[in-house]
Motif scaffolding. Structure first.
Motif, short mmCIF file in Angstrom:
data_model
loop_
_atom_site.label_atom_id
_atom_site.label_comp_id
_atom_site.label_asym_id
_atom_site.label_seq_id
_atom_site.Cartn_x
_atom_site.Cartn_y
_atom_site.Cartn_z
N VAL A 159 0.86 -1.18 0.00
CA VAL A 159 0.00 0.00 0.00
C VAL A 159 0.89 1.23 0.00
CG1 VAL A 159 -1.77 1.29 1.27
CG2 VAL A 159 -1.80 -1.22 1.29
N SER A 160 0.70 2.10 -0.99
CA SER A 160 1.41 3.37 -1.05
C SER A 160 0.68 4.38 -0.18
CB SER A 160 1.49 3.87 -2.49
OG SER A 160 1.90 5.22 -2.51
N LEU A 161 1.31 4.81 0.89
CA LEU A 161 0.67 5.77 1.78
C LEU A 161 0.52 7.13 1.10
CD1 LEU A 161 2.33 4.83 5.18
CD2 LEU A 161 0.19 4.03 4.18
N ARG A 162 1.43 7.47 0.21
CA ARG A 162 1.32 8.73 -0.53
C ARG A 162 0.07 8.71 -1.42
NH1 ARG A 162 1.24 13.74 -0.28
NH2 ARG A 162 1.73 14.80 -2.19
N GLU A 163 -0.25 7.56 -2.00
CA GLU A 163 -1.46 7.44 -2.82
C GLU A 163 -2.70 7.77 -1.99
OE1 GLU A 163 -4.16 3.94 -4.95
OE2 GLU A 163 -2.29 3.41 -3.97
N ILE A 164 -2.73 7.32 -0.76
CA ILE A 164 -3.88 7.56 0.12
C ILE A 164 -3.98 9.06 0.42
CG2 ILE A 164 -4.92 7.01 2.36
CD1 ILE A 164 -4.53 4.55 0.43
N GLU A 165 -2.86 9.70 0.72
CA GLU A 165 -2.85 11.14 1.03
C GLU A 165 -3.35 11.95 -0.16
OE1 GLU A 165 1.00 10.84 4.04
OE2 GLU A 165 1.26 11.67 2.02
N VAL A 166 -2.84 11.64 -1.35
CA VAL A 166 -3.24 12.37 -2.56
C VAL A 166 -4.73 12.20 -2.82
CG1 VAL A 166 -2.96 12.45 -5.07
CG2 VAL A 166 -0.94 12.37 -3.60
N LEU A 167 -5.23 10.98 -2.68
CA LEU A 167 -6.65 10.74 -2.89
C LEU A 167 -7.49 11.50 -1.86
CD1 LEU A 167 -8.92 9.28 -4.41
CD2 LEU A 167 -8.67 7.42 -2.74
N ALA A 168 -7.12 11.44 -0.60
CA ALA A 168 -7.89 12.12 0.45
C ALA A 168 -7.98 13.63 0.17
CB ALA A 168 -7.27 11.86 1.82
N MET A 169 -6.89 14.21 -0.33
CA MET A 169 -6.88 15.65 -0.58
C MET A 169 -7.73 16.05 -1.79
SD MET A 169 -3.14 16.99 0.63
CE MET A 169 -2.14 15.81 -0.25
N GLN A 170 -8.21 15.07 -2.55
CA GLN A 170 -9.11 15.37 -3.66
C GLN A 170 -10.54 15.63 -3.18
OE1 GLN A 170 -8.74 12.29 -6.63
NE2 GLN A 170 -6.56 12.69 -6.91
N HIS A 171 -10.82 15.26 -1.94
CA HIS A 171 -12.15 15.52 -1.38
C HIS A 171 -12.25 17.01 -1.05
CE1 HIS A 171 -15.56 15.52 1.35
NE2 HIS A 171 -15.91 14.36 0.80
N PRO A 172 -13.35 17.66 -1.38
CA PRO A 172 -13.45 19.11 -1.17
C PRO A 172 -13.37 19.56 0.30
CG PRO A 172 -15.52 18.20 -2.02
CD PRO A 172 -14.52 17.11 -2.06
N ALA A 173 -13.66 18.68 1.24
CA ALA A 173 -13.61 19.06 2.66
C ALA A 173 -12.21 18.95 3.25
CB ALA A 173 -14.59 18.22 3.47
N VAL A 174 -11.28 18.32 2.54
CA VAL A 174 -9.95 18.06 3.08
C VAL A 174 -8.96 19.13 2.63
CG1 VAL A 174 -8.04 16.41 3.16
CG2 VAL A 174 -10.40 15.58 3.19
N VAL A 175 -8.31 19.75 3.60
CA VAL A 175 -7.28 20.75 3.32
C VAL A 175 -5.92 20.08 3.18
CG1 VAL A 175 -6.05 22.77 4.27
CG2 VAL A 175 -8.53 22.57 4.52
#
Length: 177
Positions: A85-101
């Motif tokens: 599991v690429s942890l960076r992939e998770i971070e990038v995906l999460a930041m695509q959500h409009p509520a996530v800064v």
């Protein structure tokens, strides 16, 4: 690509998983200009090499043209139940959500999977009480099940360096599993 490898530099790759071939993995480097190790308090030098090669912590491979391609860091990849599991992939995906800064992940131990991760989120000031559920649903819809976060923590602000890089080691120590 970082370009051509200089003639006095030797590279090899340490696989990060048993099924990986020798052409991809952690980049190990050896050069006559490499330092011998870290100076210990007693004056000894602690060797930091594996058979004369320094483990960079970077992941990569050589392409067909002989260029070194760096793809990430070892610390940014975990093995969860046998799956990488690429942890960076998770971070990038999460930041695509409009509520996530902003988002950050830290590896954690897991009794069954061996390793998992905790996802830290900084939400926008306009995020409402349902934002966390919305982010969780967004992640579940866009990630394979084995990549789902073990835990999600909301933080007001991330501890950062002077240059703005998130200090993940402080996140790991601030919240206990």
């Amino acid at each position: 690509s970082v370009g051509n490898i200089l003639p006095y530099v030797d590279l090899k790759f340490r696989p990060i998983a048993a099924e990986d071939d020798r052409a991809y993995g952690e980049i190990l480097v050896r050069t006559p200009f490499m330092f011998d190790g870290y100076l210990e308090a007693n004056g000894d030098i602690a060797a930091n090499t594996l058979d004369g090669f320094f483990a960079t912590g970077d992941l990569g491979y050589m392409d067909e043209a002989g260029q070194l391609i760096v793809t990430g860091r070892c610390k940014d990849i975990i093995k969860k139940g046998g799956q990488l599991v690429s942890l960076r992939e998770i971070e990038v995906l999460a930041m695509q959500h409009p509520a996530v800064v902003n988002a950050a992940t830290t590896p954690i131990g897991h009794a069954f999977y061996g390793e998992s991760y905790r996802l830290f989120l900084q939400l926008s000031a306009s995020a409402d009480a349902a934002a966390l559920d919305s982010v969780r649903t967004f992640l579940y819809e866009n990630l394979a099940r084995y990549k789902w976060p073990e835990q999600i923590e909301i933080v007001d602000m991330f501890p950062q360096t002077g240059s703005g890089k998130i200090r993940k080691f402080l996140l790991r120590t601030a919240v206990q599993p």
